[in-house]
Design a protein around this motif. Structure first.
Motif, short mmCIF file in Angstrom:
data_model
loop_
_atom_site.label_atom_id
_atom_site.label_comp_id
_atom_site.label_asym_id
_atom_site.label_seq_id
_atom_site.Cartn_x
_atom_site.Cartn_y
_atom_site.Cartn_z
N VAL A 109 14.74 11.26 -8.17
CA VAL A 109 15.23 10.99 -6.82
C VAL A 109 15.77 12.28 -6.20
O VAL A 109 16.55 13.02 -6.81
N GLY A 110 15.31 12.58 -4.97
CA GLY A 110 15.75 13.80 -4.28
C GLY A 110 14.84 14.98 -4.50
O GLY A 110 15.02 16.03 -3.86
N LYS A 111 13.85 14.85 -5.38
CA LYS A 111 12.92 15.96 -5.64
C LYS A 111 11.69 15.82 -4.73
O LYS A 111 11.27 14.71 -4.39
N GLN A 112 11.10 16.97 -4.37
CA GLN A 112 9.95 16.99 -3.46
C GLN A 112 8.68 17.34 -4.21
O GLN A 112 8.73 17.88 -5.33
N THR A 143 0.87 -1.18 0.00
CA THR A 143 0.00 0.00 0.00
C THR A 143 0.91 1.23 0.00
O THR A 143 2.11 1.14 0.28
N TRP A 144 0.33 2.39 -0.33
CA TRP A 144 1.15 3.59 -0.52
C TRP A 144 0.69 4.69 0.41
O TRP A 144 -0.50 4.99 0.49
N ASN A 145 1.64 5.31 1.10
CA ASN A 145 1.36 6.37 2.07
C ASN A 145 1.98 7.68 1.58
O ASN A 145 3.18 7.76 1.33
N ALA A 146 1.13 8.72 1.44
CA ALA A 146 1.62 10.01 0.97
C ALA A 146 2.57 10.62 1.99
O ALA A 146 2.32 10.60 3.20
N VAL A 147 3.70 11.17 1.49
CA VAL A 147 4.69 11.79 2.36
C VAL A 147 5.11 13.14 1.80
O VAL A 147 5.05 13.37 0.59
N GLU A 148 5.50 14.03 2.71
CA GLU A 148 6.01 15.34 2.31
C GLU A 148 7.52 15.35 2.51
O GLU A 148 8.06 15.92 3.45
N ARG A 149 8.22 14.66 1.62
CA ARG A 149 9.69 14.60 1.65
C ARG A 149 10.18 14.36 0.24
O ARG A 149 9.39 14.20 -0.69
N GLU A 150 11.50 14.33 0.09
CA GLU A 150 12.07 14.09 -1.23
C GLU A 150 11.82 12.64 -1.66
O GLU A 150 11.68 11.74 -0.82
N ALA A 151 11.75 12.43 -2.96
CA ALA A 151 11.51 11.09 -3.51
C ALA A 151 12.75 10.22 -3.38
O ALA A 151 13.88 10.71 -3.51
N ARG A 152 12.51 8.93 -3.08
CA ARG A 152 13.60 7.96 -2.94
C ARG A 152 13.34 6.76 -3.83
O ARG A 152 12.24 6.60 -4.37
N VAL A 202 6.92 17.25 -10.28
CA VAL A 202 6.62 16.20 -9.30
C VAL A 202 5.39 16.66 -8.52
O VAL A 202 5.42 17.68 -7.82
N LYS A 203 4.31 15.89 -8.61
CA LYS A 203 3.05 16.26 -7.95
C LYS A 203 2.96 15.67 -6.54
O LYS A 203 2.63 16.38 -5.59
N GLU A 204 3.21 14.37 -6.42
CA GLU A 204 3.07 13.69 -5.13
C GLU A 204 4.17 12.65 -4.96
O GLU A 204 4.71 12.14 -5.95
N VAL A 205 4.46 12.35 -3.70
CA VAL A 205 5.39 11.28 -3.38
C VAL A 205 4.71 10.35 -2.38
O VAL A 205 4.16 10.80 -1.37
#
Length: 427
Positions: free
Chosen positions: A201-204, A148-157, A235-238
């Motif tokens: 990777v590294g983008k928010q 499952t996927w959980n929305a986060v407010e951080r850079e993409a990994r 990048v819209k969402e992570v």
């Protein structure tokens, strides 16, 4: 009936057949009498039209139809007389002179297949087991399938799922198919061309970027292959992946009624062992087929290759339609000829091995094959019963069982060399 046959080239034969006049007359009379039962003519009751009238009105039609029947019946008779086994329908040229009737038939014959002794031949047979580490890896794959996927407010990994919009440009101009909105993309999935996912990777969320890349030289869209491209990306969402815990709920979700992790491991291990055994058997079967091809050299009738190529082409078309890939482009028949020739040749070799050595279908092997086909269904026993009772389904299983019997026969004749390998390498 007079028959003469001659070799033309390779498997091609030419056969001349002269049919006695009286046999032609009998066939024509038979056609006229058949017409008499159905033809309707003014002034005559149905079925009461005199043969003389029928002969005047329908004589030529009856003669042509009689010729067709005579060709069909006498061709087979003549082929048996000349000890020829046609591989397909003949090409017929009529020879009609006065009351006499004959024809020339050109056709291919079945090749003579002489089984090789396979002297000095060897086959490598892979040997592998399902280890505890293999089971652990499989359980981890099963967990990832239920991510499952959980929305986060951080850079993409790596392994995050990002939602992106992008515009692709070549020479500063957006190109068809290069623009998309709100595309979900798992970083590391390889869904996009090299460099696209890595750049995120590294983008928010809310961040924009522009990257210069190049389409691969073998890219599936020919007019884009090898071309430099610029992608403007937002990048819209992570979302980060959340794996389910390895607990009783997870075991039950996978259909393990007991709900224990130990029962889950044994269920998974059993499935992996079955898959491994099937794959190992398929690999050694392929090696045996390759060996048979190497040790048998004979011409294959072109008519049989063409028929198999057409069948494979139709299968490919149906498969494409099932996958929603409708295309106006006609697949060229030559695309299938090489594989078709291999299939036909192998079929002839297998048939000769079955006949020469009296190989037979084992009922236990039939049930085993039916069980393998049924294992993915909710009611496997019903599926097994269908395969064993339905004529068409059973015939398909019998063909597979006979192929297995030939494989066993070959393995009994050659030097079988065991090769230790791993579950991953085999699968």
């Amino acid at each position: 009936m007079q028959v003469s046959a001659e070799s033309v080239e390779g498997l091609q034969r030419r056969m001349t057949v002269e049919v006695p006049v009286e046999k032609v007359d009998q066939a024509v009379e038979s056609r006229l009498k058949s017409l008499a039962r159905t033809v309707r003519l003014d002034g005559f009751r149905p079925g009461k039209v005199p043969l003389k009238v029928l002969r005047q009105r329908y004589g030529q039609q009856a003669r042509q139809e009689a010729y067709g029947e005579l060709i069909q019946s006498t061709f087979q008779e003549a082929a048996v007389q000349e000890n020829l086994q046609p591989a397909g329908e003949p090409r017929i040229e009529l020879k009609e002179e006065g009351d006499s009737f004959g024809y020339t038939a050109e056709f291919e014959v079945m090749p003579e297949v002489v089984l090789s002794e396979l002297a000095g031949a060897s086959v490598e047979r892979d040997v592998a087991e399902v280890s505890d580490a293999d089971v652990d890896t499989m359980l981890e794959k099963l967990r990832k399938q239920r991510t499952t996927w959980n929305a986060v407010e951080r850079e993409a990994r790596e392994e995050d799922r990002v939602t992106v919009s992008f515009v692709g440009k070549i020479d500063g101009e957006a190109f068809e198919g290069g623009t998309a909105e709100d595309v979900p993309l798992v970083i590391g999935s390889g869904m996009m061309i090299d460099g696209f996912e890595q750049a995120i990777v590294g983008k928010q969320p809310g961040e924009d970027l522009s990257i210069d890349l190049k389409f691969p030289d073998d890219y599936r869209v020919e007019h884009l292959a090898g071309k430099p491209v610029t992608f403007d990306i937002t990048v819209k969402e992570v979302h980060e992946p959340v794996l389910p815990p390895m607990d009783e709920d997870f075991a039950r979700a996978l259909g393990v009624a007991e709900g224990t992790l130990e029962a889950l491991r044994e269920e998974v291990r059993g499935n992996m062992r079955r898959e491994l055994a099937q794959r190992l058997r398929a690999i050694v079967k392929q090696r045996v087929m390759d060996l048979l091809m190497e040790h048998h050299d004979f011409a294959v009738p072109a008519v049989m290759i063409d028929a198999e190529a057409r069948r494979m082409k139709e299968q490919a078309r149906q498969e494409m339609e099932r996958n929603g890939q409708r295309s106006a482009m006609e697949l060229p028949l030559d695309l299938f000829r090489e594989d078709a020739e291999r299939r036909v040749k192998l079929g002839l070799i297998l048939a000769e091995a079955v006949k020469t050595h009296g190989l037979q279908v084992d009922e236990g092997r039939l049930r085993e094959l039916a069980s393998e086909h049924a294992s993915a269904y909710e009611s496997p026993e019903e599926v097994v019963n269908f395969y064993l009772s339905d004529r068409g389904a059973r015939a398909s299983l019998e063909n597979l069982a006979l192929e297995d019997a030939v494989v066993d026969w070959v393995l009994g004749k050659v030097d079988v060399q065991a090769k230790e390998t791993t579950f991953d390498a085999v699968m």
